[in-house]
Design a protein around this motif. Structure first.
Motif, PDB file in Angstrom:
ATOM      1  N   TYR A  32      27.035 -23.700 -22.437  1.00 29.52           N
ATOM      2  CA  TYR A  32      27.014 -22.268 -22.741  1.00 29.52           C
ATOM      3  C   TYR A  32      27.187 -22.028 -24.238  1.00 29.52           C
ATOM      4  O   TYR A  32      26.532 -21.160 -24.820  1.00 29.52           O
ATOM      5  CB  TYR A  32      28.122 -21.528 -21.989  1.00 29.52           C
ATOM      6  CG  TYR A  32      28.025 -21.603 -20.486  1.00 29.52           C
ATOM      7  CD1 TYR A  32      26.799 -21.758 -19.835  1.00 29.52           C
ATOM      8  CD2 TYR A  32      29.166 -21.513 -19.693  1.00 29.52           C
ATOM      9  CE1 TYR A  32      26.719 -21.814 -18.451  1.00 29.52           C
ATOM     10  CE2 TYR A  32      29.099 -21.558 -18.314  1.00 29.52           C
ATOM     11  CZ  TYR A  32      27.873 -21.721 -17.700  1.00 29.52           C
ATOM     12  OH  TYR A  32      27.796 -21.774 -16.336  1.00 29.52           O
ATOM     13  N   TRP A  33      28.092 -22.757 -24.826  1.00 29.65           N
ATOM     14  CA  TRP A  33      28.376 -22.621 -26.256  1.00 29.65           C
ATOM     15  C   TRP A  33      27.622 -23.706 -27.021  1.00 29.65           C
ATOM     16  O   TRP A  33      27.667 -24.877 -26.662  1.00 29.65           O
ATOM     17  CB  TRP A  33      29.864 -22.751 -26.519  1.00 29.65           C
ATOM     18  CG  TRP A  33      30.662 -21.553 -26.102  1.00 29.65           C
ATOM     19  CD1 TRP A  33      30.253 -20.483 -25.370  1.00 29.65           C
ATOM     20  CD2 TRP A  33      32.041 -21.331 -26.400  1.00 29.65           C
ATOM     21  NE1 TRP A  33      31.276 -19.600 -25.190  1.00 29.65           N
ATOM     22  CE2 TRP A  33      32.386 -20.085 -25.819  1.00 29.65           C
ATOM     23  CE3 TRP A  33      33.000 -22.041 -27.104  1.00 29.65           C
ATOM     24  CZ2 TRP A  33      33.677 -19.553 -25.923  1.00 29.65           C
ATOM     25  CZ3 TRP A  33      34.277 -21.514 -27.208  1.00 29.65           C
ATOM     26  CH2 TRP A  33      34.603 -20.285 -26.632  1.00 29.65           C
ATOM     27  N   TYR A 223      25.815 -16.800 -26.810  1.00 31.96           N
ATOM     28  CA  TYR A 223      25.617 -17.029 -25.379  1.00 31.96           C
ATOM     29  C   TYR A 223      25.306 -15.724 -24.656  1.00 31.96           C
ATOM     30  O   TYR A 223      24.422 -15.667 -23.789  1.00 31.96           O
ATOM     31  CB  TYR A 223      26.861 -17.693 -24.773  1.00 31.96           C
ATOM     32  CG  TYR A 223      26.810 -17.800 -23.270  1.00 31.96           C
ATOM     33  CD1 TYR A 223      25.840 -18.584 -22.643  1.00 31.96           C
ATOM     34  CD2 TYR A 223      27.716 -17.117 -22.465  1.00 31.96           C
ATOM     35  CE1 TYR A 223      25.783 -18.681 -21.257  1.00 31.96           C
ATOM     36  CE2 TYR A 223      27.668 -17.212 -21.082  1.00 31.96           C
ATOM     37  CZ  TYR A 223      26.700 -17.988 -20.482  1.00 31.96           C
ATOM     38  OH  TYR A 223      26.637 -18.076 -19.116  1.00 31.96           O
ATOM     39  N   SER A 372      27.123 -14.634 -15.726  1.00 30.57           N
ATOM     40  CA  SER A 372      27.360 -16.070 -15.878  1.00 30.57           C
ATOM     41  C   SER A 372      27.995 -16.680 -14.640  1.00 30.57           C
ATOM     42  O   SER A 372      28.857 -16.050 -14.007  1.00 30.57           O
ATOM     43  CB  SER A 372      28.289 -16.317 -17.074  1.00 30.57           C
ATOM     44  OG  SER A 372      28.667 -17.688 -17.145  1.00 30.57           O
ATOM     45  N   TYR A 401      32.293 -15.295 -22.400  1.00 34.94           N
ATOM     46  CA  TYR A 401      31.921 -14.299 -23.416  1.00 34.94           C
ATOM     47  C   TYR A 401      32.803 -13.058 -23.326  1.00 34.94           C
ATOM     48  O   TYR A 401      32.446 -12.001 -23.840  1.00 34.94           O
ATOM     49  CB  TYR A 401      30.435 -13.921 -23.276  1.00 34.94           C
ATOM     50  CG  TYR A 401      30.068 -13.342 -21.932  1.00 34.94           C
ATOM     51  CD1 TYR A 401      29.953 -11.975 -21.741  1.00 34.94           C
ATOM     52  CD2 TYR A 401      29.866 -14.176 -20.834  1.00 34.94           C
ATOM     53  CE1 TYR A 401      29.642 -11.448 -20.493  1.00 34.94           C
ATOM     54  CE2 TYR A 401      29.554 -13.664 -19.589  1.00 34.94           C
ATOM     55  CZ  TYR A 401      29.445 -12.302 -19.426  1.00 34.94           C
ATOM     56  OH  TYR A 401      29.154 -11.779 -18.188  1.00 34.94           O
TER      57      TYR A 401
END
Length: 550
Positions: A32-33, A223, A372, A401
């Motif tokens: 994700y990051w 993201y 997500s 996030y």
């Protein structure tokens, strides 16, 4: 070893609440990051689609390569003026291509933009300047008769640290943004970016007191933009219309400008979201995607009955800002576009939305499911205990996030976060446990005392403080009244201690106090007394009931 650059990162991190290390490592492991700066969105797009139109407004267009060049020129100019890595800049520009130039110029300089809205006035901007420690301000000269240069002068007088003011248009006593943005300066070399630190500061909707600042990191906001674009099935063939104020999280990165750029889509800016103007733009640019608040979506839908040019190219319209009834959702879906997506989210992070291809029942009866797979949601009762599946309660969230604390707001953070880092949204919801709606969220109400007016969240307590300051007002309550177009309108229910004043006189008073235009009452209701609860607090439900009955 010295990098050769001035840096104010230590100051930036003061009052910033980072992600816990274990969760950060997990988000990296999951992919994700990406440990990249937020402005890599633009550098990647310029490398991949240099000649494709990135942004356009009624006056100018820039390709991705041109936008990058202009942003780099601005970054170099900001550096030359002593703006250092980590410095905060208040960004308050309308929906034009200059907004994109300023945003990426600041990011490329290593500065941290504070995303102000055109409707913010002295009370909010002074608060943002003080909390953030901003060193600069980027504004337009005038909009709709309001002179932002006068506002800038008030801010400079009140905040000596606000050393740089750039004005798009006639600069008056300040520096010309146009001259700055038109400089053909070489790109400024930059320090490496720590992707765990704030990339920009968003503004909260305001639930208690003045709006708070939300630090969105490079990792979490990149993201946010990428995942939103994927969930909305954006491609380079799409054209996104920024119809809401561009500094809002919704049109900025949900997917908005930033999400569109990740797939090479063009973004069109407009300062006039009226159906007549917007429909003409949609037809001209073949716009396919936009985000609207509920009130504006209903106005657009209604206008489809008489406007000669219809928005036939729209394939996806996201609607959020306040909960839609099923009847409203069907009306918009049938009259504007079958590609309706309900979105329930917040600048603090967490996003839910319905997807293209969801059953009609899900689209009209829910506010979506999490963006997500690693969005964590809890629904709790008043004691903080989790409720049974499918039952109502307050929504608590955390994820890759969602913020871990407001910026420089210890007292608010003590109220707003659980000991294990879940953000208390203040929204009452139920999460469906089974059937075709399983995992989807229905918003049923709110815990916090706020008014959702035309997509803006207005703090009732903050407005009440301003009302109490008027010498003619003895007692006051800010309450929401239903409105067909705004969703809710703001009513100031007051007990006068002197000769009554008019709504116009009250709003003039609030204007002089620097209250945002969107936070001023639509209705002024004089009452002999305000009903109270058993513990002596104003009973707002009874206030609304009394107003409704007569």
């Amino acid at each position: 070893m010295s990098t050769g650059f001035e840096s104010h990162l230590d100051d930036l991190t003061a009052g910033f609440v980072p992600f816990p290390a274990d969760r950060a490592d997990e988000y990296r492991r999951l992919g994700y990051w990406m440990d990249r700066p937020l402005d890599s969105i633009l550098t990647d797009a310029a490398a991949t689609w240099p000649d494709r139109t990135a942004v356009t407004d009624p006056n100018v267009s820039y390709t991705f390569a041109e936008l990058l060049k202009r942003a780099d020129g601005v970054a170099a100019a900001l550096r030359q003026r002593g703006i250092a890595t980590g410095d905060r800049l208040l960004l308050q520009l309308p929906n034009t291509c200059q907004f994109a130039v300023a945003l990426f110029g600041a990011l490329r300089a290593g500065a941290v933009p504070v995303m102000c809205l055109p409707g913010h006035r002295a009370a909010e901007l002074s608060h943002f300047a003080g909390v953030s420690g901003a060193v600069g301000l980027i504004v337009a000269d005038t909009i709709a008769g309001f002179d932002y240069r006068q506002l800038a002068q008030e801010l400079v007088d009140a905040h000596p640290g606000l050393r740089h003011v750039f004005v798009d248009g006639d600069p008056g006593p300040f520096e010309s943004w146009s001259a700055l943005a038109d400089l053909d300066a070489p790109a400024a070399e930059r320090e490496p970016v720590d992707p765990n630190l704030p990339a920009l500061l968003l503004v909260s909707g305001g639930t208690t007191g003045l709006p708070k600042l939300i630090a969105r990191t490079h990792n979490d906001y990149l993201y946010n933009a990428v995942a939103c674009a994927q969930a909305c099935e954006l491609s380079g063939d799409d054209v996104y219309l920024v119809a809401l104020p561009a500094g809002h999280n919704f049109p900025l990165a949900c997917p908005g400008l930033l999400g569109s750029m990740t797939v090479g889509a063009t973004t069109v800016f407009t300062t006039d979201p009226s159906p007549e103007s917007a429909f003409a733009l949609i037809d001209r640019y073949k716009i396919t995607v936009t985000g609207l608040v509920n009130a504006l979506a209903k106005v657009w839908t209604q206008a489809c009955e008489w406007e000669p040019v219809l928005p036939t190219s729209l394939r996806l319209v996201q609607v959020g800002g306040s909960r839609m009834t099923p009847e409203e959702a069907r009306y918009i879906r049938d009259g504007l576009t079958p590609g309706l997506s309900q979105i329930f989210g917040m600048a603090e992070g967490m996003l839910n939305f319905t997807r293209l291809g969801d059953p009609i029942d899900v689209v009209v009866n829910t506010q979506g499911r999490p963006m997500s797979p690693h969005d964590e949601m809890r629904v709790v009762d008043e004691a903080g205990a989790e409720v049974a599946p499918g039952e109502e309660g307050e929504l608590l969230v955390r994820g890759p996030y969602t913020l871990n604390g407001y910026y420089r707001a210890d007292e608010a953070n003590a109220r707003s976060f659980s000991p294990d880092g879940f953000y208390r949204t203040g929204d009452r919801v139920r999460i469906f446990a089974d059937g075709p709606r399983a995992g989807y969220v229905e918003v049923t109400g709110r815990i916090k005392d706020v008014i959702h007016r035309g997509g803006e969240t207005v703090s009732a307590s903050d407005l009440e403080e301003h009302l109490f300051a008027h010498p003619a007002i003895y007692a006051a309550a800010a309450v929401a009244l239903p409105d067909e177009y705004l969703g809710e309108k703001i009513c100031a229910a007051v007990v006068f201690s002197a000769a009554p004043i008019t709504l116009a006189e009250l709003n003039q008073f609030l204007d002089e106090r620097g209250v945002s235009a969107h936070a001023r009452p639509d209705v002024l209701a004089a009452m002999p007394t305000l009903p109270k609860t058993a513990v002596g607090k104003v009973d707002k439900k009874k206030v609304v009931a009394q107003l409704a009955s007569g």
